[in-house]
Enzyme design. Structure first.
Site, PDB file in Angstrom:
ATOM      1  N   ASP A 135      76.779  37.824  62.649  1.00 38.93           N
ATOM      2  CA  ASP A 135      77.260  38.704  61.585  1.00 38.93           C
ATOM      3  C   ASP A 135      78.460  38.067  60.890  1.00 38.93           C
ATOM      4  O   ASP A 135      79.184  37.278  61.493  1.00 38.93           O
ATOM      5  CB  ASP A 135      77.722  40.046  62.174  1.00 38.93           C
ATOM      6  CG  ASP A 135      76.568  40.999  62.448  1.00 38.93           C
ATOM      7  OD1 ASP A 135      75.423  40.714  62.062  1.00 38.93           O
ATOM      8  OD2 ASP A 135      76.832  42.050  63.062  1.00 38.93           O
ATOM      9  N   ARG A 187      71.028  35.889  56.134  1.00 37.73           N
ATOM     10  CA  ARG A 187      70.979  37.292  55.710  1.00 37.73           C
ATOM     11  C   ARG A 187      71.966  37.425  54.542  1.00 37.73           C
ATOM     12  O   ARG A 187      73.100  36.993  54.650  1.00 37.73           O
ATOM     13  CB  ARG A 187      71.423  38.201  56.863  1.00 37.73           C
ATOM     14  CG  ARG A 187      71.434  39.672  56.493  1.00 37.73           C
ATOM     15  CD  ARG A 187      72.282  40.508  57.461  1.00 37.73           C
ATOM     16  NE  ARG A 187      71.854  40.396  58.836  1.00 37.73           N
ATOM     17  CZ  ARG A 187      72.672  40.671  59.874  1.00 37.73           C
ATOM     18  NH1 ARG A 187      73.906  41.053  59.673  1.00 37.73           N
ATOM     19  NH2 ARG A 187      72.236  40.541  61.101  1.00 37.73           N
TER      20      ARG A 187
HETATM   21  C1  LIG Z   1      70.775  44.737  58.002  1.00 35.28           C
HETATM   22  C2  LIG Z   1      72.172  44.714  57.460  1.00 35.28           C
HETATM   23  C3  LIG Z   1      73.112  43.886  58.034  1.00 35.28           C
HETATM   24  C4  LIG Z   1      74.414  43.845  57.526  1.00 35.28           C
HETATM   25  N1  LIG Z   1      75.302  42.922  58.027  1.00 35.28           N
HETATM   26  C5  LIG Z   1      76.521  42.811  57.451  1.00 35.28           C
HETATM   27  C6  LIG Z   1      77.430  41.778  57.850  1.00 35.28           C
HETATM   28  O1  LIG Z   1      77.145  40.962  58.736  1.00 35.28           O
HETATM   29  N2  LIG Z   1      78.645  41.720  57.223  1.00 35.28           N
HETATM   30  C7  LIG Z   1      78.994  42.599  56.214  1.00 35.28           C
HETATM   31  O2  LIG Z   1      80.088  42.471  55.657  1.00 35.28           O
HETATM   32  N3  LIG Z   1      78.155  43.573  55.830  1.00 35.28           N
HETATM   33  C8  LIG Z   1      76.943  43.708  56.417  1.00 35.28           C
HETATM   34  N4  LIG Z   1      76.087  44.703  55.994  1.00 35.28           N
HETATM   35  C9  LIG Z   1      76.589  45.790  55.108  1.00 35.28           C
HETATM   36  C10 LIG Z   1      76.519  45.417  53.641  1.00 35.28           C
HETATM   37  O3  LIG Z   1      77.485  44.448  53.347  1.00 35.28           O
HETATM   38  C11 LIG Z   1      76.735  46.653  52.735  1.00 35.28           C
HETATM   39  O4  LIG Z   1      77.999  47.185  52.989  1.00 35.28           O
HETATM   40  C12 LIG Z   1      75.719  47.738  52.929  1.00 35.28           C
HETATM   41  O5  LIG Z   1      74.434  47.214  53.083  1.00 35.28           O
HETATM   42  C13 LIG Z   1      75.681  48.715  51.716  1.00 35.28           C
HETATM   43  O6  LIG Z   1      75.316  48.023  50.568  1.00 35.28           O
HETATM   44  P1  LIG Z   1      73.849  48.071  49.916  1.00 35.28           P
HETATM   45  O7  LIG Z   1      73.427  46.680  49.755  1.00 35.28           O
HETATM   46  O8  LIG Z   1      72.935  48.940  50.668  1.00 35.28           O
HETATM   47  O9  LIG Z   1      74.075  48.604  48.452  1.00 35.28           O
HETATM   48  P2  LIG Z   1      74.920  49.796  47.830  1.00 35.28           P
HETATM   49  O10 LIG Z   1      74.974  49.494  46.381  1.00 35.28           O
HETATM   50  O11 LIG Z   1      76.203  49.993  48.574  1.00 35.28           O
HETATM   51  O12 LIG Z   1      74.012  51.044  48.105  1.00 35.28           O
HETATM   52  C14 LIG Z   1      72.747  51.231  47.477  1.00 35.28           C
HETATM   53  C15 LIG Z   1      72.170  52.563  47.929  1.00 35.28           C
HETATM   54  O13 LIG Z   1      71.852  52.486  49.316  1.00 35.28           O
HETATM   55  C16 LIG Z   1      72.137  53.695  49.974  1.00 35.28           C
HETATM   56  N5  LIG Z   1      73.178  53.451  50.993  1.00 35.28           N
HETATM   57  C17 LIG Z   1      73.928  52.339  51.158  1.00 35.28           C
HETATM   58  N6  LIG Z   1      74.740  52.464  52.211  1.00 35.28           N
HETATM   59  C18 LIG Z   1      74.526  53.688  52.723  1.00 35.28           C
HETATM   60  C19 LIG Z   1      75.064  54.406  53.827  1.00 35.28           C
HETATM   61  N7  LIG Z   1      76.000  53.898  54.603  1.00 35.28           N
HETATM   62  N8  LIG Z   1      74.596  55.662  54.051  1.00 35.28           N
HETATM   63  C20 LIG Z   1      73.642  56.191  53.270  1.00 35.28           C
HETATM   64  N9  LIG Z   1      73.085  55.557  52.212  1.00 35.28           N
HETATM   65  C21 LIG Z   1      73.514  54.330  51.942  1.00 35.28           C
HETATM   66  C22 LIG Z   1      72.593  54.653  48.919  1.00 35.28           C
HETATM   67  O14 LIG Z   1      71.464  55.338  48.445  1.00 35.28           O
HETATM   68  C23 LIG Z   1      73.140  53.747  47.848  1.00 35.28           C
HETATM   69  O15 LIG Z   1      73.135  54.332  46.571  1.00 35.28           O
HETATM   70  C24 LIG Z   1      74.779  44.717  56.457  1.00 35.28           C
HETATM   71  C25 LIG Z   1      73.816  45.543  55.876  1.00 35.28           C
HETATM   72  C26 LIG Z   1      72.539  45.554  56.346  1.00 35.28           C
HETATM   73  C27 LIG Z   1      71.520  46.427  55.675  1.00 35.28           C
END
Ligand SMILES: Cc1cc2nc3c(=O)[nH]c(=O)nc-3n(C[C@H](O)[C@H](O)[C@H](O)COP(=O)(O)OP(=O)(O)OC[C@H]3O[C@@H](n4cnc5c(N)ncnc54)[C@H](O)[C@@H]3O)c2cc1C
Length: 310
Positions: A135, A187
């Site tokens: 991560d 990722r």
């Molecule tokens: C498999 C995976 C691994 C990850 N690993 C890391 C990592 O190693 N380091 C790191 O910094 N970040 C990590 N993240 C988190 C990432 O950086 C984002 O903070 C997170 O994915 C929210 O962004 P988004 O791309 O979904 O888009 P956004 O623009 O934030 O969200 C798009 C839509 O997704 C939905 N959504 C997003 N988050 C949520 C939530 N928490 N609850 C409910 N609905 C939600 C909503 O409908 C929102 O409108 C990871 C995410 C995933 C999916």
């Protein structure tokens, strides 16, 4: 900009000790929307449950920023046991590890303890035909994490270890280019930490645009990409890009978080895409939970209602 302010406010408030104490004591019921349970067996049950919908699992033992070598070694031991348990349950183990939880930054016998522990974990996973994703944490750790990723790929090859790039950091496209000789398994995420504007883009539109560029570049380079987002617009664009450029469905997968957009996860899996859910478990759920709340304003109401009902 508003998203950024909201995220900053939640992460700042959740970092206050009295808030942490309150949420830790009353919030476990609510946290279980995002956390599969307190032990490995609960997490493995969640994997089996998701399998029924054709969704794969990515197991994450919660914990980060440990401060003593003993705790780091103990944590690494629990990840090794998780790999054993997953293998015994006839799963090909796929785990995510935060290097700060296994001793990154602590030197023991002349070597970084995080790297030494990661080496043990990747070796065990490789023995089971599994995979370890490192991560990505807050920006001061990026250089060391990428360097340690490079070392591990050198020792184990790129089929058993991958890492994460965050599109919100200005530096990330340069990092992507610097890793290309490894043909890395990456990722791509937007980024979840509270970062200063000197290192991370404040505008969501810029973060999203950088996200697209990174995914498309990785696809064009022919290296495996884990498209980790719940953003439906981005997902649709990635689907179109892959179709238009003849990128095989074996060359990428969609990844989402346990408890978030399960409908979308099921829909993509039903349409023949590889989909993997990130399944956190363990007692140290508070920092992970805070970041999930910070991602979506509606989640704050969900938490307050859940904590103070009845
Ligand atoms: C498999 C995976 C691994 C990850 N690993 C890391 C990592 O190693 N380091 C790191 O910094 N970040 C990590 N993240 C988190 C990432 O950086 C984002 O903070 C997170 O994915 C929210 O962004 P988004 O791309 O979904 O888009 P956004 O623009 O934030 O969200 C798009 C839509 O997704 C939905 N959504 C997003 N988050 C949520 C939530 N928490 N609850 C409910 N609905 C939600 C909503 O409908 C929102 O409108 C990871 C995410 C995933 C999916």
């Amino acid at each position: 900009m508003i998203d950024q302010l909201y995220r900053k406010a939640v992460l700042t408030v959740s970092g206050q000790k009295p808030i942490e104490t309150l949420v830790r004591s009353r919030g476990w019921g609510v946290a279980q929307r995002f956390v599969a349970g307190e032990d490995a067996q609960s997490a493995l049950r969640a994997v089996k449950e998701l399998e029924k919908d054709g969704i794969l699992g990515n197991l994450d033992l919660l914990g980060e920023f440990v401060t003593s070598p003993d705790t780091a070694n103990e944590f690494a031991g629990r990840v090794l046991s998780l790999l054993d348990d997953a293998h015994a349950a006839r799963l090909k183990p796929y785990v995510s590890v935060k290097l700060s939880s296994v001793g990154q930054g602590m030197t023991v016998e002349g070597e970084d303890l995080g790297l030494a522990n990661a080496r043990r974990i990747v070796a065990r996973a490789k023995g089971y035909g599994g995979f370890v994703c490192l991560d990505m944490e807050d920006h001061p750790r990026v250089d060391q994490t990428l360097a340690q990723f490079r070392t591990l790929v050198g020792e184990f090859g790129n089929a058993h270890v991958g890492t994460v790039l965050q599109s919100y950091l200005y530096r990330t496209e340069g990092d992507w280019a610097s890793l290309q000789d490894l043909e890395p398994n990456l990722r791509i995420v937007k980024g979840a930490y509270l970062e200063p504007e000197t290192v991370a883009m404040p505008d969501k539109a810029d973060v999203d645009a950088a996200y697209r560029r990174l995914v498309y570049a990785q696809m064009k380079a022919g290296s495996y990409v884990n498209v980790a987002t719940h953003d439906e617009g981005l997902i649709a664009d990635v689907e179109h890009f892959a179709l238009a450029h003849g990128i095989s469905r074996d060359a990428f997968e969609f990844q989402m978080l346990y408890g978030v957009r399960r409908d979308l996860q099921k829909d993509l899996a039903a349409r023949g895409y590889r989909v993997r859910a990130y399944i956190p478990y363990g007692r140290d759920w508070y920092p992970y939970f805070s970041r999930r709340i910070a991602e979506r304003p509606a989640n704050v109401m969900f938490v307050l209602r859940g904590m103070f009902k009845g």
